[in-house]
Write a protein that holds these residues in place. Structure first.
Motif, PDB file in Angstrom:
ATOM      1  N   ASN A   1      -2.796  -4.258  -0.831  1.00 48.10           N
ATOM      2  CA  ASN A   1      -1.572  -3.990  -1.585  1.00 48.10           C
ATOM      3  C   ASN A   1      -0.646  -5.185  -1.398  1.00 48.10           C
ATOM      4  O   ASN A   1       0.123  -5.248  -0.442  1.00 48.10           O
ATOM      5  CB  ASN A   1      -0.899  -2.707  -1.099  1.00 48.10           C
ATOM      6  CG  ASN A   1       0.303  -2.341  -1.953  1.00 48.10           C
ATOM      7  OD1 ASN A   1       0.732  -3.102  -2.808  1.00 48.10           O
ATOM      8  ND2 ASN A   1       0.861  -1.161  -1.715  1.00 48.10           N
TER       9      ASN A   1
ATOM     10  N   SER B   1       7.386   3.780   1.731  1.00 49.93           N
ATOM     11  CA  SER B   1       6.139   3.214   1.234  1.00 49.93           C
ATOM     12  C   SER B   1       5.009   3.881   2.002  1.00 49.93           C
ATOM     13  O   SER B   1       4.505   3.345   2.988  1.00 49.93           O
ATOM     14  CB  SER B   1       6.084   1.693   1.443  1.00 49.93           C
ATOM     15  OG  SER B   1       4.826   1.188   1.028  1.00 49.93           O
TER      16      SER B   1
ATOM     17  N   ASN C   1       2.020   4.123   1.816  1.00 53.08           N
ATOM     18  CA  ASN C   1       0.859   3.445   1.251  1.00 53.08           C
ATOM     19  C   ASN C   1      -0.426   3.844   1.972  1.00 53.08           C
ATOM     20  O   ASN C   1      -0.466   3.912   3.201  1.00 53.08           O
ATOM     21  CB  ASN C   1       1.079   1.933   1.360  1.00 53.08           C
ATOM     22  CG  ASN C   1      -0.142   1.138   0.985  1.00 53.08           C
ATOM     23  OD1 ASN C   1      -0.537   1.113  -0.167  1.00 53.08           O
ATOM     24  ND2 ASN C   1      -0.748   0.490   1.971  1.00 53.08           N
ATOM     25  N   LYS C   2      -1.488   4.078   1.215  1.00 51.55           N
ATOM     26  CA  LYS C   2      -2.804   4.341   1.797  1.00 51.55           C
ATOM     27  C   LYS C   2      -3.799   3.230   1.484  1.00 51.55           C
ATOM     28  O   LYS C   2      -4.936   3.267   1.956  1.00 51.55           O
ATOM     29  CB  LYS C   2      -3.356   5.662   1.264  1.00 51.55           C
ATOM     30  CG  LYS C   2      -2.541   6.896   1.635  1.00 51.55           C
ATOM     31  CD  LYS C   2      -3.186   8.145   1.053  1.00 51.55           C
ATOM     32  CE  LYS C   2      -2.402   9.385   1.376  1.00 51.55           C
ATOM     33  NZ  LYS C   2      -3.038  10.606   0.815  1.00 51.55           N
ATOM     34  N   LEU C   3      -3.366   2.282   0.690  1.00 51.94           N
ATOM     35  CA  LEU C   3      -4.275   1.228   0.234  1.00 51.94           C
ATOM     36  C   LEU C   3      -4.508   0.187   1.313  1.00 51.94           C
ATOM     37  O   LEU C   3      -3.598  -0.191   2.043  1.00 51.94           O
ATOM     38  CB  LEU C   3      -3.698   0.546  -1.004  1.00 51.94           C
ATOM     39  CG  LEU C   3      -3.349   1.437  -2.197  1.00 51.94           C
ATOM     40  CD1 LEU C   3      -2.649   0.626  -3.264  1.00 51.94           C
ATOM     41  CD2 LEU C   3      -4.611   2.094  -2.734  1.00 51.94           C
TER      42      LEU C   3
ATOM     43  N   ASP D   1       5.904  -7.061   2.351  1.00 50.37           N
ATOM     44  CA  ASP D   1       5.533  -5.874   3.118  1.00 50.37           C
ATOM     45  C   ASP D   1       6.650  -5.601   4.120  1.00 50.37           C
ATOM     46  O   ASP D   1       6.593  -5.985   5.280  1.00 50.37           O
ATOM     47  CB  ASP D   1       4.196  -6.087   3.835  1.00 50.37           C
ATOM     48  CG  ASP D   1       3.704  -4.815   4.510  1.00 50.37           C
ATOM     49  OD1 ASP D   1       4.421  -3.788   4.475  1.00 50.37           O
ATOM     50  OD2 ASP D   1       2.614  -4.856   5.103  1.00 50.37           O
TER      51      ASP D   1
ATOM     52  N   ARG E   1      -0.610   1.748   7.777  1.00 53.66           N
ATOM     53  CA  ARG E   1      -0.730   1.486   6.341  1.00 53.66           C
ATOM     54  C   ARG E   1       0.621   1.625   5.640  1.00 53.66           C
ATOM     55  O   ARG E   1       0.923   0.893   4.709  1.00 53.66           O
ATOM     56  CB  ARG E   1      -1.721   2.466   5.703  1.00 53.66           C
ATOM     57  CG  ARG E   1      -3.143   2.342   6.174  1.00 53.66           C
ATOM     58  CD  ARG E   1      -3.944   1.309   5.400  1.00 53.66           C
ATOM     59  NE  ARG E   1      -5.340   1.344   5.842  1.00 53.66           N
ATOM     60  CZ  ARG E   1      -6.265   2.105   5.293  1.00 53.66           C
ATOM     61  NH1 ARG E   1      -5.963   2.908   4.279  1.00 53.66           N
ATOM     62  NH2 ARG E   1      -7.505   2.082   5.733  1.00 53.66           N
ATOM     63  N   GLY E   2       1.414   2.612   6.040  1.00 54.94           N
ATOM     64  CA  GLY E   2       2.678   2.846   5.356  1.00 54.94           C
ATOM     65  C   GLY E   2       3.697   3.504   6.262  1.00 54.94           C
ATOM     66  O   GLY E   2       3.358   4.069   7.300  1.00 54.94           O
TER      67      GLY E   2
END
Length: 463
Positions: free
Chosen positions: A190, A183, A185-187, A195, A169-170
Motif C-alpha cells: 500500500n 488507517s 489497513n490489511k494490505l 505511511d 499493518r494499520g
C-alpha cells in the motif's frame, strides 16, 4: 451533572462529557495508575480517565487540548523507562477498558484489536485461528498491544518476526486535539502516500493515542523445540548462531544468551531449577520451529555443532513442560524487583562484533565504581540486545544515579543504543543524544510541535 466543590474546570468539563464511571479523582484512583514499572516515585494524577471507545478518547483529548491540560496515556503499565508514569497535575488516560480482539481475517492473515487488549489475549486469538502473533515478551499477561505499539516492543522472537513495527499493518490514532485518524489497513502493499502510522510506533504516546491496531499474522508454529547450551565465550556463541541459521533456515525463533553471573543468580539465588550444570561461562537458550514428526531436527543440528567443537554441553527439551522450564530461567528477571529491591536495569544494543569487548568494559566499570554489588548480564543477543541488571552495594546503597553516565558512555563508544526495546520515557531522556545526532533530535522536536503544539501528550517524555 455531578459537580465537586473546587473542581478544576478541565475536570468538570471531562466529567460532563464522559459517561458515568469514566472519570475518577482523588482516592477513587487506584494505586496502580500512580506509577509504572520504572521504579519512579508514585504520582497521583489529577484525574484518571477510563474510556471505553475511540469516541470517548477523542472527546477527552479535545477537552484537554482546549484547557492545555497534560495527559499521560497508560496501557498495561509494564514499561521500565517511565513512559507511562504520571507527571505532576496530569490526567492519566488508561486504555484498560478498551479491550478485545475484534476480528481475525484468515484471508488477509491479520488481527484487529483494541489498544487495551492484553498481548496474551492477542496470542490466544491468533493461535485459535491457526496463526502466530510475532510480538512476544515476558510481560505478555500484563502488557497491552497498544502499549507494545507505542513503545515498538521487542522481546523474545525479534530474530524471527522483527520488532512491533514490522508486525503492524494499520492503526487508529487519536491526535492531541481529539482528531481521529484511521488507517486500518490489511494490505501488504500500500504505497498510497505517506505511511503516517510509522510516526506513532515507538513514539511512547507523545504524538497521539493508539486506540486500534491491525497486526499481520504469521503461519502457526506447529511445534517448538528448545535447547540450553553452554559455550566458552561470545565469539563462539556468534558462530553457533550463524551455523544454526545456515542449517535451519527460517526455523530459528529465539537465541538468548545468559552469562554465568545471570545463571548463578537465577538458579541459585532466585531458586529457578537449573536445566543443567553450567560448565562454561555462557549459556544459550535456543528455540526452533519444527513440523510434526521432526523431533530430531534440533538434536541433529546440535550434534553437528558438537562435532565442530562449538558446544561444551547441551540439553534438549523433551516436552512442553521442559521447554517452559528452560524459559523460566531466562524470564527470572521478572522476580528480581521482589528479591533484589533497589536494582537498576539497563536495556541497550551493542553491535554483535563488539559485544564481547563491550561486556568486558562494562564489567570493568562496575568493578571500579560499584565493587561487590550484584550484576547480571543477559539478553536477546541475536538482535544485538544486551540487558544488564545491577543490584545494591553490599552496604545497601542503590546504584541509581551513580552508574548511568559511565555505562551509557561505554555503549555510545561502541556505536550502540541506550535503548534497545524499553524506550526512552523519563529515565533515558538525558542520554538520548548519545544515540541520536543533533539533526535527528531537531527533526523529532519538529514532528512533536507539528502534532502536539500545546505539548499536552506525555510532556517531558522522550524529548
Amino acid at each position: 451533572m455531578l459537580t465537586v466543590p473546587d473542581e478544576r474546570p478541565v475536570v468538570a468539563a471531562l466529567r460532563e462529557a464522559l459517561p458515568p464511571g469514566a472519570l475518577r479523582t482523588g482516592e477513587e484512583i487506584p494505586a496502580r495508575n500512580a506509577q509504572d514499572w520504572s521504579g519512579l516515585p508514585p504520582v497521583r494524577p489529577l484525574a484518571l480517565l477510563l474510556p471505553t471507545s475511540t469516541e470517548e478518547v477523542s472527546a477527552a483529548l479535545r477537552i484537554c487540548h482546549a484547557h492545555e491540560q497534560p495527559v499521560v496515556p497508560q496501557g498495561g503499565l509494564t514499561g521500565l523507562s517511565g513512559g507511562a508514569h504520571p507527571v505532576e497535575a496530569c490526567v492519566a488516560l488508561s486504555l484498560e477498558r478498551m479491550s478485545g480482539v475484534e476480528e481475525v481475517d484468515a484471508a488477509a492473515a491479520t488481527l484487529t484489536a483494541l489498544a487495551g487488549t492484553p498481548l496474551e489475549r492477542v496470542h490466544e486469538a491468533a493461535e485459535a485461528a491457526g496463526f502466530s502473533c510475532g510480538i512476544d515478551l515476558g510481560a505478555r499477561g500484563s502488557c497491552s498491544i497498544g502499549g507494545n505499539i507505542a513503545t515498538n516492543a521487542g522481546g523474545n522472537t525479534v530474530l524471527r518476526y522483527g520488532m512491533a513495527r514490522q508486525n503492524v499493518r494499520g492503526l487508529e490514532v487519536v491526535l492531541p486535539d481529539g482528531t481521529v485518524v484511521r488507517s486500518l489497513n490489511k494490505l501488504i502493499k500500500n504505497n498510497a502516500g505517506f505511511d503516517w502510522t510509522q510516526l506513532f510506533i515507538g513514539s511512547e504516546g507523545t504524538l497521539g493515542v493508539v486506540t486500534r491496531v491491525v497486526l499481520g499474522l504469521h503461519p502457526r508454529v506447529a511445534d517448538r523445540a528448545a535447547a540450553m547450551c553452554a559455550v566458552p565465550d561470545f565469539g563462539t556463541a556468534l558462530r553457533v548462531l550463524r551455523r544454526l541459521e545456515a542449517m535451519l533456515p527460517g526455523r530459528l525463533l529465539a537465541f538468548e544468551a545468559m552469562w554465568d553471573d545471570f545463571w548463578h543468580y537465577a538458579t541459585v539465588l532466585a531458586g529457578v531449577p537449573a536445566p543443567m550444570p553450567l560448565t562454561a561461562p555462557l549459556a544459550l537458550l535456543i528455540e526452533v520451529s519444527r513440523a510434526a514428526g521432526e523431533e530430531d531436527v534440533l538434536e541433529n543440528a546440535l550434534g553437528t555443532l558438537f562435532e565442530e567443537g562449538l558446544l561444551a554441553d547441551a540439553v534438549i527439551s523433551k516436552s512442553e513442560a521442559e521447554r517452559r522450564a528452560f524459559w523460566a530461567v531466562r524470564e527470572s528477571p521478572a522476580e528480581y524487583p521482589r528479591i533484589l529491591p533497589g536494582l537498576l536495569p539497563f536495556d541497550v544494543s551493542v553491535p554483535l562484533a563488539d559485544m564481547e569487548a563491550a561486556v568486558a568494559e562494562l564489567r570493568a566499570v562496575l568493578a571500579a565504581r560499584w565493587p561487590g554489588a550484584t550484576a547480571v548480564f543477559y539478553g536477546h543477543v541475536a538482535d544485538s540486545n544486551l540487558h544488564l541488571v545491577v543490584g545494591p552495594a553490599p552496604d545497601g546503597r542503590s546504584p541509581k544515579g551513580v552508574l548511568e553516565d559511565e555505562l551509557y558512555a561505554v555503549v555510545a563508544r561502541y556505536g550502540g543504543s541506550v535503548s534497545a526495546e524499553h524506550g526512552i520515557g523519563l529515565l533515558k531522556r538525558a542520554y538520548l543524544p548519545l544515540s541520536r545526532q543533533p539533526e535527528e533530535l531537531a527533526l523529532m522536536a519538529t514532528i512533536k510541535r507539528a502534532l502536539d503544539p500545546r505539548n499536552i501528550l506525555n510532556p517531558g517524555k522522550v524529548l
